[in-house]
Design a protein around this motif. Structure first.
Motif, short mmCIF file in Angstrom:
data_model
loop_
_atom_site.label_atom_id
_atom_site.label_comp_id
_atom_site.label_asym_id
_atom_site.label_seq_id
_atom_site.Cartn_x
_atom_site.Cartn_y
_atom_site.Cartn_z
N UNK A 90 92.44 -2.60 0.54
CA UNK A 90 92.54 -2.97 2.07
C UNK A 90 93.82 -2.39 3.16
N UNK A 91 95.19 -2.62 1.96
CA UNK A 91 96.25 -1.96 2.93
C UNK A 91 95.66 -0.93 2.99
N UNK A 92 95.08 -0.04 2.63
CA UNK A 92 94.50 1.56 3.77
C UNK A 92 93.74 0.66 4.47
N UNK A 93 92.71 -0.01 4.28
CA UNK A 93 92.00 0.10 5.63
C UNK A 93 92.80 -0.88 6.60
N UNK A 94 94.17 -1.54 6.38
CA UNK A 94 94.42 -2.46 7.76
C UNK A 94 95.39 -1.08 7.79
N UNK A 95 95.75 -0.26 7.23
CA UNK A 95 96.88 0.85 7.90
C UNK A 95 96.28 1.92 8.74
N UNK A 96 94.69 2.09 8.48
CA UNK A 96 94.09 2.51 9.82
C UNK A 96 93.59 2.17 11.12
N UNK A 97 93.23 0.91 10.40
CA UNK A 97 92.79 0.05 11.73
C UNK A 97 93.77 -0.18 13.12
N UNK A 98 95.06 -0.66 12.20
CA UNK A 98 96.63 -0.67 12.84
C UNK A 98 96.42 0.96 13.84
N UNK A 99 96.46 1.96 13.20
CA UNK A 99 96.95 3.24 14.08
C UNK A 99 96.02 3.26 14.80
N UNK A 100 94.77 2.80 14.47
CA UNK A 100 93.67 3.05 15.49
C UNK A 100 93.67 2.15 16.58
N UNK A 101 94.20 1.13 16.64
CA UNK A 101 94.44 -0.29 17.50
C UNK A 101 95.68 0.42 18.18
N UNK A 102 96.38 0.73 17.89
CA UNK A 102 97.63 1.90 18.73
C UNK A 102 97.19 2.58 19.37
N UNK A 103 96.45 3.60 18.87
CA UNK A 103 95.96 4.46 20.33
C UNK A 103 95.40 3.94 20.81
N UNK A 104 93.96 2.97 20.85
CA UNK A 104 93.17 2.61 21.68
C UNK A 104 93.76 1.61 22.41
N UNK A 105 95.21 1.18 22.45
CA UNK A 105 95.87 0.02 23.41
C UNK A 105 96.74 0.82 24.21
N UNK A 106 97.01 2.03 23.74
CA UNK A 106 98.11 2.86 24.76
C UNK A 106 96.56 4.23 25.89
N UNK A 107 95.58 4.12 25.25
CA UNK A 107 94.79 4.69 25.77
C UNK A 107 94.87 6.55 25.84
N UNK A 108 94.72 7.22 24.31
CA UNK A 108 95.31 8.21 24.10
C UNK A 108 94.59 8.29 22.97
N UNK A 109 92.80 8.05 22.94
CA UNK A 109 91.96 7.55 21.65
C UNK A 109 91.27 8.79 22.49
N UNK A 110 90.43 10.17 21.48
CA UNK A 110 89.39 10.31 21.89
C UNK A 110 88.31 10.60 20.82
N UNK A 111 86.68 11.09 21.11
CA UNK A 111 86.27 11.24 19.96
C UNK A 111 86.63 11.54 18.28
N UNK A 112 86.58 12.24 18.73
CA UNK A 112 87.29 13.22 16.97
C UNK A 112 88.19 11.76 16.73
N UNK A 113 89.37 11.94 17.09
CA UNK A 113 90.01 11.07 16.80
C UNK A 113 90.02 9.93 16.17
N UNK A 114 88.94 8.68 16.84
CA UNK A 114 87.75 8.24 16.42
C UNK A 114 87.39 8.29 15.43
N UNK A 115 85.99 9.11 15.85
CA UNK A 115 85.25 9.86 14.29
C UNK A 115 86.75 9.91 12.81
#
Length: 528
Positions: A90-115
């Motif tokens: 769950x720490x791993x899931x939380x860590x990757x989820x926070x990273x995903x939130x960070x990229x989505x928040x600044x608008x720097x996420x693309x399709x492959x990063x999301x995958x």
């Protein structure tokens, strides 16, 4: 093996604080996973609106880790502290989820990063799959295992019902990034709840198995457990033949009822509501019906619902049918799952759970392909009617087996007095080791002794024996020699340590046929 006539109330395990914390944590995690899946799929339609391939890869990134890591996750959950494993994942899931939130928040996420991030979150959750299931029995109050297992089957259905609706609401009101933040909050809440779990029982003093050896011993255990093999075969047949509803429900919603996405969600939610209702009540059925009766009744009921769906055009009648269908589906699968979990020794329970999950997912995947192909060539109605027929035929072919719930005490480990060899064994990996046990049996009991010895042989193979045979002395017909082989001295020590109460009772029944007052047991180790 028998179940106490006075079974626990369906809700009783939730009064036990450790189980309640585990159950709420599992519900929150399942809900977070569903919401993350929906958020990722929806975001991909924004990032790659003209690429159905990229959108479909979101589903692949979610499902693939479960297939790749299913059995290894079971081995890991059997070899390490399950509480720490759940917290780590769950720490791993939380860590990757926070990273995903960070990229989505600044608008720097693309399709492959999301995958990639979706795949990473799915991997951490896949490593925890078997640990969640095995921890259900670890945290269940004594005498309430069947009720605890039934309650644990409800959590995915709560997520299935609530997750899509909540995700759709958050996307509409606050956007996809906010939904990802909610997912992270869910993983954080699960961590807090998991802290309330009790520490695991003292682990064996022997060194843990290596991953590959752990998978081999888990598969060997299931290979030589008749009850588990029959239960796994039954669940595969039922899920494969009955998965037509799950596979074709989108087409039923769109083509037969003229529904859009919200209507499909209503139908899917109806199945989930039925499954939840059955999960809360199935324990009560154990008081009055045998496991086989519940499986046969639920299976025939689900076949009837499958056959009726093609002739119903009224939306609310369809919802009622699907609620009943969800109840029947859950009654069958919960009962088989309970049989499997209560028929496995503690040392291998998570591995059995992981194989069970793989069988269910494999049957769903195979059934989806088969029923989709049949519907494409012959029509939706014909596919559903054929599915109903196949469910009944499958039950008739596999439903005659003597399937029954296991007992907590039957599969508990019994205390063994260690054997101290006269020869000093410096390296416990030395082997193989052969064990011979000598019996003298009266002539009138030969056939009964041989029949019982085969059952004992199965238990020895389950616990790690590579080979087992019973020999008869040609010079002294009343003398028999039982001989089995294990890979090393360490594996022999594990073999002794793994013996359960039901294994011990089988040996005692075998010994009751022997006329020699003290058995002679010899142990040999290979030296050349």
């Amino acid at each position: 093996m028998s179940v106490s006539p006075k079974l626990a109330d369906a809700w009783a395990p939730l009064h036990h604080q450790p189980f309640r914390a585990l159950w709420i944590a599992a519900t929150v995690v399942n809900l977070s996973i569903w919401m993350e899946n929906i958020a990722a799929a929806w975001m991909m339609t924004d990032l790659q609106p003209n690429s159905p391939f990229m959108v479909s890869l979101v589903q692949t990134s979610m499902a693939l880790p479960a297939f790749l890591l299913g059995l290894p996750s079971g081995v890991l959950a059997d070899l390490v502290n399950r509480k720490r494993l759940l917290i780590s994942t769950q720490i791993g899931s939380l860590g990757f989820s926070v990273i995903l939130v960070g990229f989505a928040w600044v608008g720097e996420i693309d399709g492959w990063l999301l995958l990639g991030l979706t795949f990473a979150i799915s991997c951490t959750n896949a490593f925890a799959m078997a640990a969640w299931i095995a921890s259900t029995i670890d945290c269940a109050p004594q005498g309430q295992v069947t009720a605890a297992i039934a309650l644990s089957t409800i959590t995915p259905n709560i997520a299935r019902v609530v997750g899509p609706a909540l995700a759709g609401f958050l996307i509409a009101v606050a956007g996809t990034t906010t939904l990802f933040i909610s997912v992270s909050a869910g993983f954080l809440l699960s961590l807090v709840l998991l802290k309330a779990l009790p520490e695991a029982a003292i682990r064996p003093k022997l060194p843990p198995e290596r991953m590959w050896n752990g998978m081999r011993s888990g598969l060997r255990y299931m290979q030589h457990s008749t009850d588990l093999r029959l239960a796994l075969r039954l669940v595969f047949v039922f899920v494969a033949t009955g998965s037509s509803i799950w596979a074709l429900l989108p087409l039923v919603a769109r083509v037969q009822l003229g529904f859009g996405a919200s209507g499909f969600g209503l139908l899917l939610g109806s199945l989930g509501v039925g499954a939840m209702l059955a999960g809360f009540q199935v324990t009560l059925l154990y008081r009055h019906l045998s496991a086989r009766q519940i499986i046969m009744g639920g299976g025939i009921g689900f076949a009837a619902i499958t056959a009726l769906i093609p002739v119903v055009s009224h939306p609310w009648i369809m919802c009622i049918l699907l609620i009943v269908g969800g109840m029947a589906w859950m009654a069958v699968n919960t009962t088989i799952g309970t049989v499997i979990q209560t028929s496995a020794a503690a040392w291998v329970r998570a591995r059995v759970a992981s194989v069970y999950l793989l069988v269910v997912m494999g049957a769903m995947a195979a059934g989806g392909v088969i029923w989709g192909a049949i519907a494409q060539h012959f029509g939706i109605q014909e596919a559903l009617w054929l599915s109903a027929i196949m469910i009944v035929l499958g039950l008739l072919l596999t439903g005659r087996i003597n399937i029954k719930l296991g007992s907590e005490t039957d599969f508990s480990v019994v205390k063994q007095y260690p054997f101290e060899p006269q020869t000093i064994i410096e390296d416990t990996s030395d082997g193989p080791v052969a064990v011979e046990i000598f019996y003298k049996v009266a002539a009138g009991n030969h056939s009964l002794f041989i029949a019982k010895s085969r059952q004992v042989g199965q238990s020895r193979r389950r616990n790690g024996a590579l080979a087992w045979r019973l020999y008869r002395d040609l010079d002294t017909p009343d003398c028999f020699v039982e001989r089995f082989l294990v890979d090393s001295w360490l594996d022999y020590l594990r073999h002794v340590e793994r013996q359960t109460r039901i294994d011990k009772e089988g040996e005692e029944e075998l010994l009751s046929f022997a006329t020699n007052p003290t058995l002679s047991t010899r142990r040999y180790i290979a030296v050349a």
